[in-house]
Design an enzyme around this catalytic site. Structure first.
Site, PDB file in Angstrom:
ATOM      1  N   HIS A   1     -76.345 -38.348 -22.584  1.00  0.00           N
ATOM      2  CA  HIS A   1     -76.386 -36.696 -22.724  1.00  0.00           C
ATOM      3  C   HIS A   1     -77.668 -36.447 -22.422  1.00  0.00           C
ATOM      4  O   HIS A   1     -78.647 -36.653 -22.180  1.00  0.00           O
ATOM      5  CB  HIS A   1     -76.809 -37.028 -24.614  1.00  0.00           C
ATOM      6  CG  HIS A   1     -75.012 -37.387 -25.184  1.00  0.00           C
ATOM      7  ND1 HIS A   1     -75.434 -38.470 -26.370  1.00  0.00           N
ATOM      8  CD2 HIS A   1     -74.680 -37.204 -24.963  1.00  0.00           C
ATOM      9  CE1 HIS A   1     -73.500 -38.625 -26.860  1.00  0.00           C
ATOM     10  NE2 HIS A   1     -72.729 -37.702 -25.717  1.00  0.00           N
ATOM     11  N   ALA A   2     -77.379 -34.598 -22.087  1.00  0.00           N
ATOM     12  CA  ALA A   2     -78.400 -33.950 -21.280  1.00  0.00           C
ATOM     13  C   ALA A   2     -79.840 -33.998 -22.109  1.00  0.00           C
ATOM     14  O   ALA A   2     -80.896 -34.525 -21.336  1.00  0.00           O
ATOM     15  CB  ALA A   2     -78.183 -32.317 -21.288  1.00  0.00           C
ATOM     16  N   ARG A   3     -80.062 -34.121 -23.010  1.00  0.00           N
ATOM     17  CA  ARG A   3     -81.335 -33.542 -23.867  1.00  0.00           C
ATOM     18  C   ARG A   3     -82.447 -34.574 -24.217  1.00  0.00           C
ATOM     19  O   ARG A   3     -83.040 -35.081 -25.174  1.00  0.00           O
ATOM     20  CB  ARG A   3     -81.173 -32.530 -25.492  1.00  0.00           C
ATOM     21  CG  ARG A   3     -80.156 -33.826 -26.363  1.00  0.00           C
ATOM     22  CD  ARG A   3     -79.768 -32.391 -27.710  1.00  0.00           C
ATOM     23  NE  ARG A   3     -78.765 -33.986 -28.758  1.00  0.00           N
ATOM     24  CZ  ARG A   3     -78.140 -32.301 -29.338  1.00  0.00           C
ATOM     25  NH1 ARG A   3     -78.247 -31.547 -29.410  1.00  0.00           N
ATOM     26  NH2 ARG A   3     -77.229 -33.881 -30.236  1.00  0.00           N
ATOM     27  N   GLU A   4     -81.703 -36.073 -24.179  1.00  0.00           N
ATOM     28  CA  GLU A   4     -81.837 -37.303 -24.471  1.00  0.00           C
ATOM     29  C   GLU A   4     -82.706 -37.447 -23.378  1.00  0.00           C
ATOM     30  O   GLU A   4     -82.529 -38.589 -22.813  1.00  0.00           O
ATOM     31  CB  GLU A   4     -80.575 -38.667 -24.627  1.00  0.00           C
ATOM     32  CG  GLU A   4     -80.375 -38.365 -26.019  1.00  0.00           C
ATOM     33  CD  GLU A   4     -78.726 -38.799 -26.317  1.00  0.00           C
ATOM     34  OE1 GLU A   4     -78.819 -39.940 -26.145  1.00  0.00           O
ATOM     35  OE2 GLU A   4     -78.072 -38.142 -27.350  1.00  0.00           O
TER      36      GLU A   4
ATOM     37  N   GLU B   1     -79.987 -46.698 -29.487  1.00  0.00           N
ATOM     38  CA  GLU B   1     -80.707 -45.551 -29.006  1.00  0.00           C
ATOM     39  C   GLU B   1     -82.287 -45.412 -29.068  1.00  0.00           C
ATOM     40  O   GLU B   1     -82.838 -46.779 -30.271  1.00  0.00           O
ATOM     41  CB  GLU B   1     -80.395 -45.103 -30.468  1.00  0.00           C
ATOM     42  CG  GLU B   1     -78.684 -45.246 -30.840  1.00  0.00           C
ATOM     43  CD  GLU B   1     -78.313 -43.052 -30.442  1.00  0.00           C
ATOM     44  OE1 GLU B   1     -79.031 -42.037 -29.684  1.00  0.00           O
ATOM     45  OE2 GLU B   1     -77.035 -42.748 -30.610  1.00  0.00           O
TER      46      GLU B   1
ATOM     47  N   HIS C   1     -79.290 -44.490 -25.035  1.00  0.00           N
ATOM     48  CA  HIS C   1     -79.377 -43.211 -25.415  1.00  0.00           C
ATOM     49  C   HIS C   1     -80.893 -42.709 -26.556  1.00  0.00           C
ATOM     50  O   HIS C   1     -81.691 -43.523 -26.271  1.00  0.00           O
ATOM     51  CB  HIS C   1     -78.430 -42.530 -26.742  1.00  0.00           C
ATOM     52  CG  HIS C   1     -76.744 -42.678 -26.083  1.00  0.00           C
ATOM     53  ND1 HIS C   1     -75.748 -41.536 -26.110  1.00  0.00           N
ATOM     54  CD2 HIS C   1     -75.671 -43.781 -25.217  1.00  0.00           C
ATOM     55  CE1 HIS C   1     -74.637 -41.964 -25.068  1.00  0.00           C
ATOM     56  NE2 HIS C   1     -75.159 -43.000 -24.613  1.00  0.00           N
ATOM     57  N   SER C   2     -80.871 -41.516 -26.813  1.00  0.00           N
ATOM     58  CA  SER C   2     -82.118 -41.431 -27.938  1.00  0.00           C
ATOM     59  C   SER C   2     -81.646 -40.556 -29.289  1.00  0.00           C
ATOM     60  O   SER C   2     -80.301 -39.679 -28.503  1.00  0.00           O
ATOM     61  CB  SER C   2     -83.033 -40.790 -27.077  1.00  0.00           C
ATOM     62  OG  SER C   2     -82.700 -39.960 -27.127  1.00  0.00           O
TER      63      SER C   2
ATOM     64  N   ARG D   1     -76.094 -30.824 -24.668  1.00  0.00           N
ATOM     65  CA  ARG D   1     -75.955 -32.180 -24.728  1.00  0.00           C
ATOM     66  C   ARG D   1     -74.961 -32.633 -24.241  1.00  0.00           C
ATOM     67  O   ARG D   1     -74.838 -34.196 -23.697  1.00  0.00           O
ATOM     68  CB  ARG D   1     -75.907 -32.431 -26.317  1.00  0.00           C
ATOM     69  CG  ARG D   1     -74.569 -33.658 -26.560  1.00  0.00           C
ATOM     70  CD  ARG D   1     -73.920 -34.034 -27.944  1.00  0.00           C
ATOM     71  NE  ARG D   1     -73.414 -34.526 -28.293  1.00  0.00           N
ATOM     72  CZ  ARG D   1     -73.730 -35.903 -29.074  1.00  0.00           C
ATOM     73  NH1 ARG D   1     -74.469 -36.813 -28.613  1.00  0.00           N
ATOM     74  NH2 ARG D   1     -72.594 -36.969 -29.090  1.00  0.00           N
TER      75      ARG D   1
HETATM   76  O1  0X9 Z   1     -72.926 -40.216 -30.764  1.00  0.00           O
HETATM   77  C1  0X9 Z   1     -72.967 -40.254 -29.311  1.00  0.00           C
HETATM   78  O2  0X9 Z   1     -72.584 -40.332 -28.112  1.00  0.00           O
HETATM   79  C2  0X9 Z   1     -74.114 -41.819 -29.417  1.00  0.00           C
HETATM   80  N1  0X9 Z   1     -75.445 -41.804 -30.729  1.00  0.00           N
HETATM   81  S1  0X9 Z   1     -76.276 -40.080 -29.654  1.00  0.00           S
HETATM   82  O3  0X9 Z   1     -77.135 -39.664 -30.627  1.00  0.00           O
HETATM   83  N2  0X9 Z   1     -76.912 -40.335 -28.474  1.00  0.00           N
HETATM   84  O4  0X9 Z   1     -75.379 -38.635 -29.582  1.00  0.00           O
HETATM   85  C3  0X9 Z   1     -73.583 -43.391 -30.479  1.00  0.00           C
HETATM   86  C4  0X9 Z   1     -72.646 -44.092 -29.134  1.00  0.00           C
HETATM   87  C5  0X9 Z   1     -72.405 -45.031 -29.752  1.00  0.00           C
HETATM   88  N3  0X9 Z   1     -70.624 -45.716 -29.485  1.00  0.00           N
HETATM   89  C6  0X9 Z   1     -69.772 -44.562 -29.090  1.00  0.00           C
HETATM   90  N4  0X9 Z   1     -69.724 -43.299 -30.197  1.00  0.00           N
HETATM   91  N5  0X9 Z   1     -69.132 -45.077 -28.454  1.00  0.00           N
HETATM   92 ZN    ZN Z   2     -76.728 -39.230 -26.933  1.00  0.00          ZN
END
Ligand code: 0X9
Ligand code: ZN
Length: 269
Positions: A19-22, A221, A147-148, A77
């Site tokens: 995800h770009a903004r993280e 995260e 991620h974050s 994102r």
């Molecule tokens: O939603 C997501 O992709 C992740 N959270 S974020 O806020 N960084 O976008 C969580 C990913 C957890 N794993 C999966 N959804 N498979």
């Molecule tokens: Zn993410």
């Protein structure tokens, strides 16, 4: 990172920047490489890890999106792919993998932040990663995606309410990792299966990797819990990455202990 040539060596995969903004995520991958190269043969944990496994590090899985956050829109994102019949740009790469693809928790609308793409692995970024993992799945034991934000250590599944077959092993690992973070840095990380800990989110890389047989699959995260959110200031980078590093060490050492010391002597006998 491959610091010796043992036969039948296992491996860990770490990707950052889906995800770009993280922004803390690509920073973690770089700090991880720097730490590994600086402290191999100095710190016993990283030495044991790198003696027993190779590490594949992908510092930015979404380079177009990442660049866009530096130049045009800090809060972007998705990736930057364009599509016929819509002016909306980008696919959420963490909804584009083939794990209950595009069910509840993803969107078929190209204008949404959680757009799943036209079909699973439709995007060059997710396809390339999926192809690499498919062709190395016998050696890769650990899949880790960074991620974050929100300070969570997530295990499968996120794409359904099902419990992973080795749930108790995975749960014990993230629990221990969170305890270590808390003990060393006084930061609180929550942990558990994605669907129950955050939300249902199908098409993610962690669930897909788990389903092809990489049974130690995690999404982290990183910092923070919402104060700065994606805009974590530079002064927090090292601290945030130290927390993630101790979690990586906890998990990798546990996997080595569980799988390699148990089976190692028998395999070579
Ligand atoms: O939603 C997501 O992709 C992740 N959270 S974020 O806020 N960084 O976008 C969580 C990913 C957890 N794993 C999966 N959804 N498979
Ligand atoms: Zn993410």
């Amino acid at each position: 990172l491959s610091l010796n040539n043992r036969p039948n060596k296992k491996a860990m995969w770490i990707d950052c920047g889906i995800h770009a903004r993280e922004w803390i995520s690509p920073a973690f991958c770089l700090i991880f490489v720097h730490y590994s190269l600086s402290f191999y043969n100095q710190n016993p944990d990283i030495t044991q890890i790198l003696d027993n496994m190779d590490v594949y590090v992908m510092p930015v899985m979404n380079p177009d999106g990442y660049k866009y956050t530096w130049t045009k829109n800090r809060m972007w994102r998705k990736n930057r792919s364009s599509k016929k019949n819509t002016s909306c740009i980008g696919v959420d790469l963490n909804r584009n993998f083939d794990a209950n693809w595009c069910t509840i928790g993803a969107s078929p609308d190209p204008c949404e932040e959680i757009y799943c793409g036209a079909f699973p692995e439709s995007e060059p970024e997710s396809l390339a990663v999926a192809n690499f993992l498919r062709s190395h799945k016998d050696s890769i034991q650990i899949y880790l995606s960074i991620h974050s934000y929100s300070q969570m250590l997530i295990i499968p599944y996120s794409c359904s309410m099902d419990e992973a077959e080795n749930h108790s092993d995975l749960y014990e690992m993230v629990k221990q990792a969170a305890e270590n973070i808390r003990r060393y840095y006084r930061s609180v990380y929550t942990y558990g299966p994605g669907a129950k800990t955050i939300y249902l989110a199908p098409g993610g890389s962690d669930d897909w990797a788990y389903n092809i047989g990489i049974k130690y699959s995690f999404t982290f995260e990183l910092q923070d819990r919402g104060h700065y959110g994606f805009l974590l200031p530079p002064s927090h980078i090292q601290g945030a990455c130290n927390e993630a590093l101790i979690a990586v060490k906890t998990i990798a050492l546990k996997v080595i202990e569980k799988t390699q010391t148990e089976t190692g002597p028998r395999e070579t006998a």
